[in-house]
Design a protein around this motif. Structure first.
Motif, short mmCIF file in Angstrom:
data_model
loop_
_atom_site.label_atom_id
_atom_site.label_comp_id
_atom_site.label_asym_id
_atom_site.label_seq_id
_atom_site.Cartn_x
_atom_site.Cartn_y
_atom_site.Cartn_z
N VAL A 195 0.87 -1.18 0.00
CA VAL A 195 0.00 0.00 0.00
C VAL A 195 0.90 1.23 0.00
O VAL A 195 1.85 1.32 0.79
N LEU A 249 0.85 5.44 0.15
CA LEU A 249 0.10 6.68 0.40
C LEU A 249 0.83 7.80 -0.32
O LEU A 249 2.00 8.08 -0.03
N VAL A 272 -4.83 6.59 -1.54
CA VAL A 272 -4.38 5.28 -1.07
C VAL A 272 -4.29 4.35 -2.29
O VAL A 272 -5.30 4.07 -2.94
N VAL A 280 -3.55 0.63 -3.44
CA VAL A 280 -3.47 -0.74 -2.93
C VAL A 280 -2.98 -1.63 -4.06
O VAL A 280 -3.67 -1.78 -5.08
N LEU A 323 -10.71 -1.69 2.82
CA LEU A 323 -10.14 -0.50 3.46
C LEU A 323 -11.17 0.63 3.52
O LEU A 323 -11.32 1.30 4.55
N LYS A 324 -11.86 0.84 2.42
CA LYS A 324 -12.87 1.91 2.38
C LYS A 324 -13.97 1.68 3.42
O LYS A 324 -14.39 2.60 4.12
N SER A 368 -9.42 5.44 6.08
CA SER A 368 -9.60 5.38 4.62
C SER A 368 -11.01 5.76 4.17
O SER A 368 -11.26 5.83 2.96
N ILE A 397 -9.31 5.78 -3.22
CA ILE A 397 -8.52 4.55 -3.16
C ILE A 397 -8.41 3.97 -4.57
O ILE A 397 -9.41 3.83 -5.28
N ILE A 447 -1.49 12.85 3.56
CA ILE A 447 -2.12 11.98 4.54
C ILE A 447 -1.22 11.91 5.76
O ILE A 447 -0.02 11.64 5.64
N VAL A 475 0.29 9.99 8.11
CA VAL A 475 0.51 8.54 8.16
C VAL A 475 0.26 7.97 9.55
O VAL A 475 -0.38 6.93 9.69
N TRP A 482 -3.45 7.89 10.15
CA TRP A 482 -4.09 6.95 9.23
C TRP A 482 -3.92 5.51 9.71
O TRP A 482 -4.88 4.76 9.80
N ARG A 483 -2.69 5.14 10.07
CA ARG A 483 -2.42 3.75 10.43
C ARG A 483 -2.95 3.40 11.81
O ARG A 483 -3.21 2.23 12.09
#
Length: 379
Positions: free
Chosen positions: A76, A78, A83, A85, A110-111, A117, A122, A175, A177, A180-181
């Motif tokens: 993945v 960013l 995003v 994938v 993910l969405k 996300s 994406i 983003i 990070v 996000w994660r």
């Protein structure tokens, strides 16, 4: 559990040797590392080192875990508020349908299930490393800002990261990070929230964001309604199958159809049936509580009203085996239809577990079956 076997900025990824990155992947794997997997990782690392060489302000994950789905995406990236994938098929010269679906499934998961996300565009990518294929400029986008899978071969992956997102979608400049994660698992909306909204006769577009996308959900419901009306006019029985990947919104579509028919066509006695006992119990309890809060009725009365709309299919089946009678419900939505059995299987089960020597059940006039796309459904 680590969210990814390896993660870093692109610049750090490029600075590290392939062996260093491979070693980190192997340490995080926690299983016997087969030569096939080792070679696949090494091929992906070396390919990405070439393709991402001039990519700035980007972040990469290898073997990213999709929350609660039990799946890991190959890579993945960013970049530019998008995003990407990436699913690799190392050594492949073709783009098999199952592989295309796999890449798309990761993006949809993910969405639908990763909070960070939900509001981001994406792009699922399938890279067949030995294929000769460039990036198609005409990328199709769904209403939920998930693109149709982009199919590329070796040497063409770099162009994917230049894809333009339609102006109608909001794209953050960058983003965060870390946020996000760490955002974690959160489906949106929950089936319970959606069921409550639909049961109160809200329009589809009033739900914050349906898993199927409001436009797709509405068009599905409209088509089913058209077929129901035609079946009523012509005096025919009909069955429709709504299929899709997990999280696509099939259950929500079924609830929407049942709620609309129950409200506007009382003579049809539409009902939503599911073999998922816990789902039925939770839906009935949530809808009953919502009805009590809104209308001030007794809890027992609310449960009784809700039970005419959402029912356990096993109880439905057992009732109509006891009596030879056609169900009075004319529109039936059967959720998770991939669990259905053939007549012979059902007869054997009923004989062994219920003591019934035969299995006969009349059919409703209109049946809507909701099932996963990749299911072994017996007819």
């Amino acid at each position: 559990m680590r969210d990814a076997y390896f993660s870093s900025t692109i610049s750090s990824f490029l600075d590290q040797s392939s062996d260093q990155i491979l070693g980190e992947l192997a340490r995080a794997h926690h299983h016997a590392l087969e030569h096939l997997q080792r070679n696949a990782w090494l091929a992906q690392i070396e390919l990405l080192k070439v393709e991402l060489a001039d990519l700035s302000n980007a972040y990469i994950f290898f073997e990213l875990s999709i929350p609660r789905m039990g799946k890991r995406a190959d890579a993945v990236v960013l970049h530019r508020g998008i995003v990407f994938v990436i699913e690799f098929k190392v050594g492949s010269t073709s783009f098999d349908s199952y592989a295309i679906d796999q890449a798309h499934d990761y993006a949809l998961d993910l969405k639908n299930f990763h909070l960070g996300s939900h509001d981001l565009p994406i792009v699922p990518v399938l890279c067949a490393t030995e294929a000769d294929r460039g990036v198609n400029a005409a990328i199709a986008w769904a209403e939920d800002a998930v693109a149709e899978p982009v199919l590329v071969g070796r040497g063409s992956l770099r162009g994917v990261f230049e894809i333009e997102v339609p102006s109608g979608f909001t794209i953050p400049g960058t983003i965060d990070v870390s946020s996000w994660r760490s955002s974690g698992y959160r489906p949106t909306p929950t089936i319970i929230e959606a069921a409550e909204a639909l049961y109160r006769q809200h329009a589809v577009d009033e739900i914050s964001r349906s898993d199927a996308g409001a436009k797709n959900l509405q068009s599905t419901s409209d088509k089913i309604a058209e077929i129901i009306e035609r079946s009523k006019r012509d005096g025919r029985k009909s069955i429709c199958f709504i299929t899709g990947v997990p999280g696509a919104g099939k259950t929500l579509a079924g609830l929407n159809i049942a709620a609309k028919r129950a409200e506007r066509h009382e003579d049809e006695h539409a009902v939503f049936l599911s073999g998922n006992g816990p789902l039925v119990d939770v839906l009935k309890e949530a809808l009953a509580r919502d009805k009590v809060a809104r209308e001030g009725v007794k809890k027992t009365d609310a449960k009784r009203a809700v039970s005419s709309f959402v029912q356990n299919i096993h109880h439905f089946r057992d009732h109509y085996i006891e009596i030879i009678q056609q169900p009075f419900e004319k529109v039936v939505v059967f959720d998770e239809a991939q669990r259905a059995w053939t007549k012979d299987q059902a007869s054997k089960f009923m004989q062994a577990k219920r003591g019934h020597s035969g299995f006969m059940m009349s059919e409703p006039e209109f049946l809507i079956s909701v099932m996963d796309r990749h299911s072994d459904w017996c007819t």
